[in-house]
Design a protein around this motif. Sequence first.
Motif, PDB file in Angstrom:
ATOM      1  N   LEU A   1      45.784 -28.873  -3.844  1.00  0.00           N
ATOM      2  CA  LEU A   1      44.612 -28.181  -3.527  1.00  0.00           C
ATOM      3  C   LEU A   1      43.370 -28.677  -4.223  1.00  0.00           C
ATOM      4  N   ALA A   2      42.555 -28.855  -3.291  1.00  0.00           N
ATOM      5  CA  ALA A   2      41.360 -29.734  -3.509  1.00  0.00           C
ATOM      6  C   ALA A   2      40.595 -29.198  -4.781  1.00  0.00           C
ATOM      7  N   ASN A   3      40.429 -27.975  -4.951  1.00  0.00           N
ATOM      8  CA  ASN A   3      39.768 -27.394  -6.206  1.00  0.00           C
ATOM      9  C   ASN A   3      40.574 -26.933  -7.127  1.00  0.00           C
ATOM     10  N   VAL A   4      41.759 -27.635  -7.477  1.00  0.00           N
ATOM     11  CA  VAL A   4      42.518 -27.326  -8.310  1.00  0.00           C
ATOM     12  C   VAL A   4      42.018 -27.118 -10.082  1.00  0.00           C
ATOM     13  N   GLY A   5      40.953 -27.724 -10.157  1.00  0.00           N
ATOM     14  CA  GLY A   5      40.190 -27.621 -11.285  1.00  0.00           C
ATOM     15  C   GLY A   5      39.642 -26.281 -11.765  1.00  0.00           C
TER      16      GLY A   5
END
Length: 246
Positions: free
Chosen positions: A213-217
């Motif tokens: 997931l690219a925007n896991v943050g």
Amino acid sequence: MDPLILTSPTHSRRCYVSVTVLSNFIYAMGGFDGYVRLNTAERYEPETNQWTLIAPMHEQRSDASATTLYGKVYICGGFNGNECLFTAEVYNTESNQWTVIAPMRSRRSGIGVIAYGEHVYAVGGFDGANRLRSAEAYSPVANTWRTIPTMFNPRSNFGIEVVDDLLFVVGGFNGFTTTFNVECYDEKTDEWYDAHDMSIYRSALSCCVVPGLANVGEYAARRDNFTGLALRDEVKYSASTSTLPV
């Protein structure tokens, strides 16, 4: 946001169904159709948007749980309409056959089942009298179950997943109330660790891992400057009664 797509319906109505994924197929097994507990099973192929019946299980079971390990589907425990089950079976996709494996040491309905390392883990559940803290691990090679240390909290109908090489159990029902407790098991130390509780009480929930997931943050809980490595070290060297930092 992409619109939700309506997929084809399953062949049977299924409440308290067990679901797992193997080789791009979704497997749906057992459940309750409003009248009887089911032993039927089917699988869904996304490319064709079709459900296909597979061989029925040996047992009728609702409120069981399933996972996959080494290319096979495992289903454990559940309720057959009369009693909580300690039986388990494995499905071979090549032969389209279910095989009964060694029974669990405890009857478990509302169980959590997950593949972790080289074993199938059966955790918690309801034995017909009590919610359980006990857990056990199945070896496909030896066809045997071994007990592992008990959880801190009894629970049935909870979420279970493996994240960062730790087995997490989340929420559930402890026999008196819905819970928000979270704990995790490390097979390397053979110990359970407390993790920070959820902010919401949840039972009959599910957990899943979304890789890459690219925007896991934007979704991950704050870890107070702990790196992933530091977090693993903290888990590994802390006492089993300690709280896992997030």
